[in-house]
Scaffold this active site. Structure first.
Site, short mmCIF file in Angstrom:
data_model
loop_
_atom_site.label_atom_id
_atom_site.label_comp_id
_atom_site.label_asym_id
_atom_site.label_seq_id
_atom_site.Cartn_x
_atom_site.Cartn_y
_atom_site.Cartn_z
N SER A 172 0.86 -1.18 0.00
CA SER A 172 0.00 0.00 0.00
C SER A 172 0.90 1.22 0.00
O SER A 172 2.05 1.15 0.44
CB SER A 172 -0.88 0.00 1.26
N TYR B 282 -1.64 0.28 10.38
CA TYR B 282 -1.57 -0.18 8.99
C TYR B 282 -0.26 0.26 8.35
O TYR B 282 0.37 -0.50 7.61
CB TYR B 282 -2.76 0.37 8.22
#
Length: 253
Positions: free
Chosen positions: A139, A152
């Site tokens: 990501s 995250y």
């Protein structure tokens, strides 16, 4: 002879789109995820609707279970040429001061240790193929911090470092290593899972964004990387919608 690609997290979103696209590119595809009913439906869809699709095999997989990962490796009757480590996800958007350690643990277990387990199990077959390729879906959160994203950020940042180390360690082996780092992608489940089924919260990241990425955009990046000549390694693809400049910077209408 057709090459074989294994896609984890293949039951929905980016994983399902990648499986469809690789089948269209001529790969035999192993669909690996926890929800077997979805895998069976996807395998049927690909076999019936994708022109020229080869063998499509659904395999139930929980990347947090070594026993499950071992069963995946045993289920591969032939070689393995491509591994797409897509299983993962985000949980919560709380600041560090209010973070839930259990959510951080769950993110690390799937995004990092899951990647490790599957890669370690399949690496011998990737090397034996003579032209293996590991694609790790991370990501932009792996590379750019944003408020509320620490858990995250940390998990995907760790996955990024594993990706980088693997390229160093495997430089003498016939295995390519690629990272695909998407920005804002609209899928049916990612945000909903992140906010524990709260549809109102799940919709907010996409509010006013005219054209977020969709799963097929990421699948396109994976397909392009794995279909380059064997001597060409695509180290990393950062992909985001035109209206996004960073995880925290979006143009909204």
């Amino acid at each position: 002879m057709r090459k074989t690609a294994v896609v984890t997290g293949a039951s929905s979103g980016i994983g399902a789109a990648t499986a469809r696209r690789l089948a269209a590119e001529g790969f035999n595809v192993v669909l690996a995820a926890r929800r077997r009913d979805r895998l069976d439906a996807l395998a049927k869809e690909i076999s019936e609707d994708v022109p020229g699709a080869g063998k499509v095999v659904p395999v139930t997989l929980d990347v947090t279970s070594q026993e499950s990962v071992d069963a995946l490796a045993e289920a591969l009757s032939g070689g393995c040429h491509v591994l797409v480590n897509n299983a993962g996800g985000a949980l919560g958007l709380e600041p560090v001061a209010k973070a839930d350690p259990a959510e951080w643990q769950a993110m690390y277990d799937t995004n990092v240790l899951g990647l490790l387990r599957v890669t370690k199990a399949l690496l011998p077959r990737l090397i034996e193929s003579g032209a293996g390729h590991v694609v790790n879906i991370t990501s932009l959160a792996a590379h750019v911090a944003y408020e509320g994203g620490a858990g995250y950020n940390a998990a995907k940042g760790a996955a990024y470092m594993v990706n980088e180390v693997m390229r160093l360690e495997l430089v003498a082996e016939p295995v390519r290593i690629t990272e695909v780092a998407p920005g804002l992608v609209y899928t049916e489940e990612f945000s909903l899972v992140r906010f524990h089924g709260d549809a109102e919260k799940a919709a907010k990241p996409y509010e006013g964004v005219p054209e977020p990425l969709v799963a097929d955009d990421v699948a396109d990046c994976v397909a392009w990387a794995v279909t380059r000549p064997a001597h060409v390694n695509i180290d990393r693809i950062d992909v985001q919608p035109r209206v996004q400049a960073a995880p925290h910077k979006l143009h909204r209408l």
